[in-house]
Design a protein around this motif. Structure first.
Motif, PDB file in Angstrom:
ATOM      1  N   ASP A  33       0.844  -1.203   0.000  1.00 54.74           N
ATOM      2  CA  ASP A  33       0.000   0.000   0.000  1.00 54.74           C
ATOM      3  C   ASP A  33       0.879   1.254   0.000  1.00 54.74           C
ATOM      4  OD1 ASP A  33      -1.862   1.979   0.209  1.00 54.74           O
ATOM      5  OD2 ASP A  33      -2.634   1.397   2.178  1.00 54.74           O
ATOM      6  N   LEU A 261      -6.088  -6.238  -0.450  1.00 59.31           N
ATOM      7  CA  LEU A 261      -6.119  -5.063   0.423  1.00 59.31           C
ATOM      8  C   LEU A 261      -7.456  -4.311   0.432  1.00 59.31           C
ATOM      9  CD1 LEU A 261      -4.501  -3.196   2.329  1.00 59.31           C
ATOM     10  CD2 LEU A 261      -3.741  -1.942   0.310  1.00 59.31           C
ATOM     11  N   VAL A 264     -10.012  -5.792   2.930  1.00 58.80           N
ATOM     12  CA  VAL A 264      -9.662  -6.026   4.343  1.00 58.80           C
ATOM     13  C   VAL A 264     -10.408  -5.030   5.238  1.00 58.80           C
ATOM     14  CG1 VAL A 264      -7.798  -6.007   6.053  1.00 58.80           C
ATOM     15  CG2 VAL A 264      -7.405  -6.991   3.797  1.00 58.80           C
ATOM     16  N   LYS A 265     -10.986  -5.526   6.307  1.00 57.51           N
ATOM     17  CA  LYS A 265     -11.759  -4.694   7.242  1.00 57.51           C
ATOM     18  C   LYS A 265     -10.990  -4.521   8.555  1.00 57.51           C
ATOM     19  CE  LYS A 265     -15.199  -4.879   4.310  1.00 57.51           C
ATOM     20  NZ  LYS A 265     -15.424  -3.729   3.396  1.00 57.51           N
ATOM     21  N   ILE A 266     -11.269  -3.403   9.218  1.00 62.35           N
ATOM     22  CA  ILE A 266     -10.731  -3.174  10.559  1.00 62.35           C
ATOM     23  C   ILE A 266     -11.885  -2.749  11.453  1.00 62.35           C
ATOM     24  CG2 ILE A 266      -9.939  -0.856   9.888  1.00 62.35           C
ATOM     25  CD1 ILE A 266      -7.700  -1.213  12.015  1.00 62.35           C
ATOM     26  N   ARG A 271     -10.218   0.512  15.742  1.00 62.97           N
ATOM     27  CA  ARG A 271      -9.840   1.858  15.274  1.00 62.97           C
ATOM     28  C   ARG A 271      -9.865   2.851  16.434  1.00 62.97           C
ATOM     29  NH1 ARG A 271     -13.505   0.745  10.951  1.00 62.97           N
ATOM     30  NH2 ARG A 271     -14.853   2.484  11.543  1.00 62.97           N
ATOM     31  N   ASN A 293      -3.723   2.621  10.757  1.00 63.90           N
ATOM     32  CA  ASN A 293      -4.848   1.891  10.165  1.00 63.90           C
ATOM     33  C   ASN A 293      -4.455   1.278   8.820  1.00 63.90           C
ATOM     34  OD1 ASN A 293      -7.829   2.213  11.461  1.00 63.90           O
ATOM     35  ND2 ASN A 293      -6.559   3.945  12.067  1.00 63.90           N
ATOM     36  N   ARG A 294      -3.788   2.063   7.990  1.00 67.45           N
ATOM     37  CA  ARG A 294      -3.375   1.576   6.664  1.00 67.45           C
ATOM     38  C   ARG A 294      -2.372   0.429   6.784  1.00 67.45           C
ATOM     39  NH1 ARG A 294      -4.838   3.842   2.154  1.00 67.45           N
ATOM     40  NH2 ARG A 294      -5.624   5.966   2.036  1.00 67.45           N
ATOM     41  N   LYS A 297      -3.921  -2.841   7.993  1.00 69.07           N
ATOM     42  CA  LYS A 297      -4.685  -3.501   6.926  1.00 69.07           C
ATOM     43  C   LYS A 297      -3.746  -4.156   5.910  1.00 69.07           C
ATOM     44  CE  LYS A 297      -8.450  -1.396   5.390  1.00 69.07           C
ATOM     45  NZ  LYS A 297      -9.369  -0.319   4.925  1.00 69.07           N
ATOM     46  N   GLU A 307      -9.604  -9.638   7.998  1.00 65.59           N
ATOM     47  CA  GLU A 307      -9.848  -8.618   9.025  1.00 65.59           C
ATOM     48  C   GLU A 307      -8.596  -8.399   9.866  1.00 65.59           C
ATOM     49  OE1 GLU A 307     -13.212  -7.551  12.445  1.00 65.59           O
ATOM     50  OE2 GLU A 307     -13.448  -9.292  11.141  1.00 65.59           O
ATOM     51  N   VAL A 308      -8.406  -7.165  10.284  1.00 68.99           N
ATOM     52  CA  VAL A 308      -7.237  -6.805  11.096  1.00 68.99           C
ATOM     53  C   VAL A 308      -7.431  -7.310  12.524  1.00 68.99           C
ATOM     54  CG1 VAL A 308      -5.912  -4.869  12.062  1.00 68.99           C
ATOM     55  CG2 VAL A 308      -6.715  -4.770   9.699  1.00 68.99           C
ATOM     56  N   ASP A 312      -2.007  -7.782  14.692  1.00 72.05           N
ATOM     57  CA  ASP A 312      -1.549  -7.018  13.513  1.00 72.05           C
ATOM     58  C   ASP A 312      -1.205  -5.591  13.910  1.00 72.05           C
ATOM     59  OD1 ASP A 312      -2.037  -9.229  11.926  1.00 72.05           O
ATOM     60  OD2 ASP A 312      -4.062  -8.572  11.369  1.00 72.05           O
TER      61      ASP A 312
END
Length: 351
Positions: A33, A261, A264-266, A271, A293-294, A297, A307-308, A312
């Motif tokens: 990313d 990517l 992918v959810k967080i 958060r 956050n980036r 993910k 999912e994060v 992670d």
């Protein structure tokens, strides 16, 4: 000459690099990313910074670009396309493409603004009405990696230009009322030795991640590193062949992560925890929250997860925040340890 000798440049294989896991992870996540915002690598001389950065560039899959285009334009993504190519596509013209290695551009310390940004031929523009643009390093680095060794010794004005282009994804050159812009999407990688001076905090904050590397102390590991390098220097193609399967596997993992990517959810509660950590550390602004956050993910995608997880976040957050803390000259705890203490306190109940 065998097939691998004819096709492969003699760049030390990324998967052959021993240790320095923090630096390698930061580079991989920025490749997955690029919007993470690049990485600043600070450490002792002779710790493999340049070798590792060149190795990750050589590892990456080839990219499709428009033939003879100055900016490595993408054939279908408007954000990665020059205005000239956009016009050709809108007019229905045929745009041939080719595959090239990911650009790896070095910015020398003595570079001028014109060398970095490019120049406009004012005389031809005024006399003939033709915009003639000589592209700079930002143009050549589009869709690639721009590497600045000893970035802490680079002129602050050039660092400002670099960071602005990296953040916006565009380079704009204006001379005598004439303006030209082109895409400049690249992974910005800076390296340096802290003994030679620090970056200004407001500039350091603009790098997405910050990796610190130290000279290996373990004598057995040092011998292993020396032997690995000696083998490569003696017969680079055999060394490349030896690690080819691992190189291909890592390349495949990066491609899969790039594709995964967007999905992918967080979780919202996670958060909130990230922002709670940033607040507890008195991190100025919201860049720390966004980058963490980036990066989390990207790491989840790299592991093949949808999912994060808390793990992670714990893995990447120090890389994202350590350089954003206000420095107290009387503080005996380094910034990385300070981040870890707060993270352990806030995330411990979630494990």
């Amino acid at each position: 000459m065998n097939k691998i000798q004819s096709q492969t440049r003699t760049v030390f294989p990324f998967t052959a690099i021993i240790g320095q896991e923090e630096m390698k992870l930061a580079l991989i996540l920025n490749v997955i990313d690029p919007k993470i915002g690049g990485v600043m690598i600070m450490g002792d001389r002779g710790t493999g910074k340049s070798t590792t950065i060149r190795a990750i560039a050589d590892l990456l899959p080839e990219i499709e670009v428009v033939v003879d285009d100055l900016f490595n334009s993408h054939v279908s993504d408007y954000d990665l396309m020059s205005d000239i190519i956009k016009q050709k596509i809108e007019q229905g013209m045929n745009v041939p493409t080719e595959f090239i290695k990911v650009p790896m551009i070095d910015l020398p310390l003595g570079a001028t603004e014109d060398r970095l940004c490019g120049t406009i031929d004012i005389e031809k523009a005024l006399n003939e009405g033709i915009k003639t643009f000589e592209p700079g390093l930002l143009a050549k680095a589009n869709r690639g990696i721009l590497y600045v060794d000893e970035v802490n010794l680079l002129d602050d004005h050039l660092v400002d230009i670099l960071l602005d282009a990296s953040a916006s994804g565009w380079n704009i050159v204006e001379r005598e009322g004439i303006s030209i812009r082109h895409p400049a999407r690249f992974v910005l990688v800076g390296s340096g030795n802290p003994e030679e001076g620090e970056l200004r905090p407001q500039l350091l904050d603009r790098f997405g991640m910050h990796a610190e590397i130290r000279t290996v102390k373990d004598p057995y590991l040092r011998v292993q590193i020396v032997e690995q390098r000696s083998d490569f220097d003696r017969d680079p193609y055999s060394c490349i062949q030896k690690f080819q399967d691992q190189q291909n596997q890592l390349k495949d993992n990066i491609i899969l992560a790039q594709n995964k990517l967007p999905s992918v959810k967080i979780d919202y509660s996670l958060r909130v925890k990230i922002s709670e950590i940033c607040g507890a550390l008195n991190v100025d602004g919201l860049r720390g929250d966004i980058v963490t956050n980036r990066a989390a993910k990207a790491f989840a995608a790299y592991k093949g997860n949808d999912e994060v997880s808390v793990a992670d976040v714990k893995t990447v957050i120090k890389l994202c925040l350590r350089h954003r803390l206000r420095k107290d000259p009387l503080d005996t705890i380094d910034s990385g340890s300070k981040v870890e203490q707060v993270v352990d306190r806030i995330l411990v109940q979630d494990l």
